[in-house]
Scaffold this motif. Structure first.
Motif, PDB file in Angstrom:
ATOM      1  N   ILE A   6       0.912  -1.563   0.373  1.00  9.98           N
ATOM      2  CA  ILE A   6       0.107   0.102  -0.071  1.00  9.98           C
ATOM      3  C   ILE A   6       0.455   1.298  -0.103  1.00  9.98           C
ATOM      4  O   ILE A   6       1.654   1.860   1.031  1.00  9.98           O
ATOM      5  CB  ILE A   6      -1.034  -0.095   1.242  1.00  9.98           C
ATOM      6  CG1 ILE A   6      -2.168  -1.161   1.461  1.00  9.98           C
ATOM      7  CG2 ILE A   6      -1.293   1.275   1.265  1.00  9.98           C
ATOM      8  CD1 ILE A   6      -2.536  -1.097   2.375  1.00  9.98           C
ATOM      9  N   LYS A   7       0.617   1.667  -1.110  1.00  8.79           N
ATOM     10  CA  LYS A   7       1.293   3.366  -0.737  1.00  8.79           C
ATOM     11  C   LYS A   7       0.786   4.131  -0.929  1.00  8.79           C
ATOM     12  O   LYS A   7      -0.600   4.873  -0.431  1.00  8.79           O
ATOM     13  CB  LYS A   7       1.481   3.251  -2.649  1.00  8.79           C
ATOM     14  CG  LYS A   7       2.270   4.441  -2.558  1.00  8.79           C
ATOM     15  CD  LYS A   7       2.696   4.606  -4.529  1.00  8.79           C
ATOM     16  CE  LYS A   7       3.561   6.284  -4.153  1.00  8.79           C
ATOM     17  NZ  LYS A   7       4.058   6.392  -6.028  1.00  8.79           N
ATOM     18  N   THR A   8       0.884   5.289   0.250  1.00 11.93           N
ATOM     19  CA  THR A   8       0.455   6.646   1.273  1.00 11.93           C
ATOM     20  C   THR A   8       1.444   8.119   0.243  1.00 11.93           C
ATOM     21  O   THR A   8       2.634   8.083   0.238  1.00 11.93           O
ATOM     22  CB  THR A   8       0.769   6.288   2.534  1.00 11.93           C
ATOM     23  OG1 THR A   8       0.842   5.422   3.609  1.00 11.93           O
ATOM     24  CG2 THR A   8       0.394   7.611   2.921  1.00 11.93           C
ATOM     25  N   VAL A   9       0.449   8.715  -0.705  1.00 11.78           N
ATOM     26  CA  VAL A   9       0.566   9.986  -1.307  1.00 11.78           C
ATOM     27  C   VAL A   9       0.690  10.628  -0.166  1.00 11.78           C
ATOM     28  O   VAL A   9       1.397  11.746  -1.025  1.00 11.78           O
ATOM     29  CB  VAL A   9      -0.682   9.728  -2.914  1.00 11.78           C
ATOM     30  CG1 VAL A   9      -0.812  11.271  -3.838  1.00 11.78           C
ATOM     31  CG2 VAL A   9      -0.773   9.029  -3.150  1.00 11.78           C
ATOM     32  N   GLY A  10      -0.235  10.864   0.242  1.00 10.65           N
ATOM     33  CA  GLY A  10      -0.299  12.358   1.284  1.00 10.65           C
ATOM     34  C   GLY A  10      -0.550  12.427   3.070  1.00 10.65           C
ATOM     35  O   GLY A  10      -1.310  11.298   2.779  1.00 10.65           O
ATOM     36  N   ARG A  11      -0.534  13.368   3.926  1.00 16.42           N
ATOM     37  CA  ARG A  11      -1.128  13.220   4.559  1.00 16.42           C
ATOM     38  C   ARG A  11      -1.933  13.938   4.942  1.00 16.42           C
ATOM     39  O   ARG A  11      -2.077  15.787   3.697  1.00 16.42           O
ATOM     40  CB  ARG A  11      -0.078  13.595   5.361  1.00 16.42           C
ATOM     41  CG  ARG A  11       1.485  12.807   5.613  1.00 16.42           C
ATOM     42  CD  ARG A  11       1.283  11.905   6.805  1.00 16.42           C
ATOM     43  NE  ARG A  11       2.481  11.071   6.599  1.00 16.42           N
ATOM     44  CZ  ARG A  11       2.645   9.483   6.484  1.00 16.42           C
ATOM     45  NH1 ARG A  11       2.044   8.897   6.636  1.00 16.42           N
ATOM     46  NH2 ARG A  11       3.995   9.121   6.372  1.00 16.42           N
ATOM     47  N   ARG A  12      -2.592  13.900   5.340  1.00 18.69           N
ATOM     48  CA  ARG A  12      -4.058  15.131   5.852  1.00 18.69           C
ATOM     49  C   ARG A  12      -3.507  15.699   6.708  1.00 18.69           C
ATOM     50  O   ARG A  12      -3.406  15.441   7.847  1.00 18.69           O
ATOM     51  CB  ARG A  12      -5.643  14.143   6.560  1.00 18.69           C
ATOM     52  CG  ARG A  12      -6.416  14.772   6.131  1.00 18.69           C
ATOM     53  CD  ARG A  12      -7.658  13.992   6.868  1.00 18.69           C
ATOM     54  NE  ARG A  12      -8.214  13.272   5.902  1.00 18.69           N
ATOM     55  CZ  ARG A  12      -9.394  12.503   5.704  1.00 18.69           C
ATOM     56  NH1 ARG A  12     -10.457  12.318   7.006  1.00 18.69           N
ATOM     57  NH2 ARG A  12      -9.943  12.626   4.570  1.00 18.69           N
TER      58      ARG A  12
END
Length: 70
Positions: A6-12
């Motif tokens: 799973i790739k995380t693209v950004g942060r909230r």
């Protein structure tokens, strides 16, 4: 799919606002609209198509907008 793929693209980001006050404003606005019948009178409406319903709603919003400007 495994968890390691799973790739995380950004942060909230957290907003720096007072959400309780925002909810109070929204609630008062919705209550005012519900009491005033501003958009359309409370009745049961039946339409043959979604397009017909959308056209009617636009007409009612324009009518209520024109009434509030005078």
């Amino acid at each position: 799919m495994t968890l390691d793929k799973i790739k995380t693209v950004g942060r909230r980001r957290q907003r720096e606002t007072n959400t309780e006050e925002e909810y109070d404003v929204l609630l008062r606005t919705l209550q005012g609209i519900a009491k005033s019948n501003a958009i359309c009178p409370k009745e049961t409406y039946r339409f043959r198509t979604f397009e017909e319903a959308d056209q009617w709603m636009i007409k009612m919003m324009a009518k209520s907008s024109a009434a509030t400007q005078h």
